[in-house]
Design an enzyme around this catalytic site. Structure first.
Site, PDB file in Angstrom:
ATOM      1  N   THR A 266      46.291  45.401  49.415  1.00  0.00           N
ATOM      2  CA  THR A 266      44.840  45.481  49.861  1.00  0.00           C
ATOM      3  C   THR A 266      45.020  44.114  50.870  1.00  0.00           C
ATOM      4  O   THR A 266      45.778  43.629  51.103  1.00  0.00           O
ATOM      5  CB  THR A 266      44.166  45.112  48.400  1.00  0.00           C
ATOM      6  OG1 THR A 266      44.355  43.708  48.000  1.00  0.00           O
ATOM      7  CG2 THR A 266      44.605  46.267  47.511  1.00  0.00           C
ATOM      8  N   CYS A 267      43.527  43.979  51.062  1.00  0.00           N
ATOM      9  CA  CYS A 267      43.236  42.851  51.992  1.00  0.00           C
ATOM     10  C   CYS A 267      43.808  41.558  51.162  1.00  0.00           C
ATOM     11  O   CYS A 267      43.785  40.327  51.698  1.00  0.00           O
ATOM     12  CB  CYS A 267      41.960  42.711  52.418  1.00  0.00           C
ATOM     13  SG  CYS A 267      40.710  42.795  51.312  1.00  0.00           S
ATOM     14  N   ASN A 268      43.818  41.282  49.845  1.00  0.00           N
ATOM     15  CA  ASN A 268      43.886  40.217  48.979  1.00  0.00           C
ATOM     16  C   ASN A 268      45.440  40.242  48.453  1.00  0.00           C
ATOM     17  O   ASN A 268      45.818  39.022  47.718  1.00  0.00           O
ATOM     18  CB  ASN A 268      42.903  40.153  47.892  1.00  0.00           C
ATOM     19  CG  ASN A 268      41.696  39.671  48.525  1.00  0.00           C
ATOM     20  OD1 ASN A 268      41.640  38.621  49.512  1.00  0.00           O
ATOM     21  ND2 ASN A 268      40.450  40.097  47.840  1.00  0.00           N
TER      22      ASN A 268
ATOM     23  N   GLY B 270      26.581  31.881  60.467  1.00  0.00           N
ATOM     24  CA  GLY B 270      27.097  31.082  59.620  1.00  0.00           C
ATOM     25  C   GLY B 270      28.479  31.826  59.021  1.00  0.00           C
ATOM     26  O   GLY B 270      28.421  32.857  58.960  1.00  0.00           O
TER      27      GLY B 270
END
Lengths: 313, 424
Positions: B49-51, B194
């Site tokens: 996964t992306c993590n 931001g």
């Protein structure tokens, strides 16, 4: 066996489902969803069998009494609830829909007239069309009311930046608004169709000189008022764009429900000839007349022959 | 029976390393085939996964499971990177720790945003991919199916996955998702650049957002951000017009005063026909005049509004955390007990079959000596012998089961083999 099913059976099932829905406010549970569905489905099955048995054993037009009308409306609403529970299992829609279902069942049981409309060939078709459309229009108003109520609650929370009610999860505003807008249009169309078919029915009865309702009857003008309101609300939504959005459409559906309650309440409060019991009495009187009239004039007597003999039309 | 896991996660590796080591669905298929080829007796599942990037391996024979070093080498070889460069970013687990770790991961207790709901689907997809490539087996089936059940249990019995703690996640999960049913048909307008806008967009992307427009005082900067978020850039002068079209607004400029006042919004409001508008004002000081929130159909949230919700959620999550951990610990203990008990299966089977054979030999001898027995008497004797064997076997098997609660009872199994002369 079917004769053993009573109103209590499905009312109890719906009550247990409502209690389970209410328990969402108190504690979390992994099995509640399945139990809820089980009780709601059991109630709906019992409800269906009860109505089927009444229709099968009816001596006059099936499911044509006020009692049946309220029960069929409750059935449609309960089926809607079951559908919503399957597709939105985490939302507490039942807390809003099931009380209405139980109120309809209670009204049927305690107040409604159980006498069915007498069978007569001409009025059978138009009567059935009229009854079905009015019923669907009424249920649409109720669905809109429930969605409107939920919309106003959720919009209040969001506007005041309150955290979500973990135990009272409601559908999104977008979905509720969609249901509200649809409910107004559908209820207006259904009641308009019901009104037109009712008018045709009355004209047919006028021609046959049976069960004709005076145009000043409270049921007719209160229904016209409701229809007029729904038509105005629907047209308002078409011509005024902000009325299709947000709280305005929710207010419209809640107001529609108030009109509906007033229209239904007037049926009990004011003397009306739009009642199966009265139609039955008139029918019996006509039958007596036709028997009396038929004996000296057998050929022309067919014009007022009793229902089901094939001579009424 | 042995489980192992080797990989990296947001706890151990920066995003660049995770990006280099991650597997796309096709790459995961190739990796599973590669693992099967290199370690034929090993079951394997790749979770990417992306993590996190994690490779789970398991085998009945402990010796058949590749070492952590071998799996790390496989990952490095697959991605064509030098192992020495990534070695410190990797971590590994063995045995019961693998089970516990997977349960934590599936229940979203190890996620960057604890309680985020997508990880359970990603674990399921990783397992299904292993099934598709036939790199799964009884051990991985058991642990992954249990992990999915544990995730469901944690989600049902606690509210941990309902409590967000970062401002953008609270804004999207607790507010935006209650306004809109779907996001794939909504227009998102990002004003400024931001950091929190990026996080908000990530959540919105997860919800299916497809149309993103970035407005910045510098068009160049807007274009750069738009490329990054697969959106379109627009010049600052178009802000009013874009506010009319937008459904979701994320504002994070560094402006010293509101960029949209109540007066400005009056014209926008008229053109919007009260269509719902979700405004997430993440700027300090605010970009939107708070009075804009009073307009019909406008739901305006500032950092202050959401901070309170985040804090409340954080406290509630802390209250739920022990309950979630308790579930994972309970399930890990139960899983390991079952697994250890399964390891005693062959010995129990051999013991029962040996005694069964002895019983039949003795019965045959008895019937030869007592030929006059009728059928009823023979049946009674058979039953008595069965009862006797069951009663004799019950205490040792019970002891074996009890021992299996605390690990594979190797010493006891060895004692059984020697006492009852059970041969392999």
């Amino acid at each position: 066996m079917l004769a053993g099913i009573s109103i209590l059976c499905f009312a109890a099932s719906y009550s247990v489902a409502l209690a389970l829905e209410a328990s969402r406010l108190v504690f979390r549970s992994g099995v509640r969803g399945a139990l809820l569905l089980g009780f709601a489905a059991a109630g709906l099955v019992a409800h269906t069998l009860y109505l089927a048995y009444r229709a099968a054993t009816a001596t006059a037009t099936p499911l044509s009494s006020q009692f049946d009308w309220y029960l069929v409306a409750a059935w449609v609403l309960a089926a809607t609830y079951l559908y919503l529970t399957v597709y939105h299992p985490r939302t507490a829609v039942g807390l809003f829909v099931l009380p209405l279902v139980l109120v309809l069942v209670a009204v049927a049981d305690f107040f409604a007239d159980q006498t069915p409309f007498p069978e007569r060939r001409a009025s059978q078709v138009w009567g059935a069309i009229h009854g079905v459309f009015v019923l669907l229009g009424t249920v649409a108003v109720m669905v809109g009311f429930v969605a409107g109520l939920m919309y106003l609650l959720e919009a209040y929370r969001l506007k005041h930046k309150r955290p979500p009610w973990q135990r009272l999860r409601l559908p999104s505003l977008e979905w509720l608004q969609h249901v509200n807008a649809r409910a107004i249009v559908v209820s207006a169309l259904m009641l308009a169709a019901g009104f037109v078919s009712g008018t045709v029915l009355n004209l047919v009865n006028h021609r046959l000189k049976v069960d004709e309702l005076p145009w000043s009857d409270p049921v007719i003008w209160s229904s016209s008022l409701l229809l007029a309101w729904l038509a105005v609300a629907a047209v308002f939504g078409v011509v005024y764009r902000p009325a299709r959005q947000g709280r305005k459409v929710a207010y419209l559906t809640v107001a529609s429900f108030v009109f509906l309650v007033v229209a239904l309440g007037l049926r009990w409060l004011l003397p009306s000839e739009h009642s199966p019991a009265r139609a039955h009495a008139v029918s019996q009187a006509i039958d007596r007349d036709s028997v009396w009239a038929a004996s000296p004039r057998p050929v022309g007597g067919a014009q007022k022959a009793p229902a089901g003999t094939g001579g009424a039309a | 029976m042995k489980y192992q896991m080797c990989g990296c996660s947001h706890h151990t590796a920066p995003i660049e390393v995770r990006g280099r080591l991650s597997f796309t669905a096709d790459q995961a298929r190739q990796a599973l085939s590669g693992l099967r080829e290199r370690f034929p007796a090993t079951e394997a599942v790749v979770l990417s996964t992306c993590n996190r990037v994690e490779i789970y391996t398991a085998a009945e024979a402990a010796a058949a499971v590749p070492s952590h070093q071998e799996v790390a080498e496989f990952i490095a070889d697959f991605h064509g990177v030098n192992l020495a460069e990534i070695f410190d970013d990797l971590f590994e687990r063995t045995g019961e720790d693998v089970v516990r770790h997977l349960f934590h991961v599936a229940a979203s207790l190890d996620s960057m945003v604890v309680g985020e709901p997508h990880i359970v689907a990603q674990v399921k997809q990783a397992y299904e991919l292993a099934c598709e490539r036939q790199s799964n087996g009884p051990l991985t089936n058991q642990v992954f199916q249990t992990a999915l059940r544990v995730a469901k249990r944690v989600a049902t019995e606690t509210t941990i996955n309902e409590k967000r703690v970062s401002i953008p996640s609270v804004a999207i999960a607790d507010f935006a998702k209650q306004i809109f049913q779907r996001f794939d048909d909504k227009h998102v307008l990002v004003i400024g650049a931001g950091e929190m806008a990026e996080e908000s967009l990530r959540y919105l992307e997860n919800e299916g957002v497809k149309s993103v427009t970035v407005v910045n005082r510098s068009l160049e900067r807007a274009e750069s951000l738009a490329r990054q978020w697969r959106g379109t850039a627009a010049p600052w002068e178009r802000l009013r017009g874009l506010l009319v079209e937008a459904d979701v607004v994320i504002s994070t400029t560094a402006s010293g005063e509101p960029i949209v006042t109540r007066g400005d919004f009056a014209r926008i409001e008229a053109a919007r026909y009260q269509r719902p508008l979700f405004i997430l004002d993440l700027a300090m000081p605010r970009d939107f005049d708070p009075a804009v929130g009073d307009c019909l159909g406008v739901y305006l949230y500032s950092i202050d509004d959401l901070r309170e919700a985040c804090e409340r959620n954080r406290q509630e999550r802390e209250r739920e955390w022990p309950a979630a951990l308790r579930i994972v610990e309970q399930e890990t203990a139960r899983f390991m007990a079952e697994l250890n008990h399964r390891a005693t299966g062959p010995i129990i089977k051999r013991l029962k079959s040996t005694w069964q054979q002895t019983k039949e030999d003795e019965l045959r001898r008895l019937r030869n000596k007592l030929p006059g027995l009728d059928e009823r008497q023979q049946a009674e004797i058979d039953q008595s012998f069965d009862r006797l064997i069951n009663k004799l076997l019950h205490p040792p098997l019970e002891s074996l089961r009890d021992e299996a609660q605390h690990g594979i009872p190797s010493a006891l199994l060895e004692a059984f083999k020697r006492l009852f002369q059970l041969k392999d």
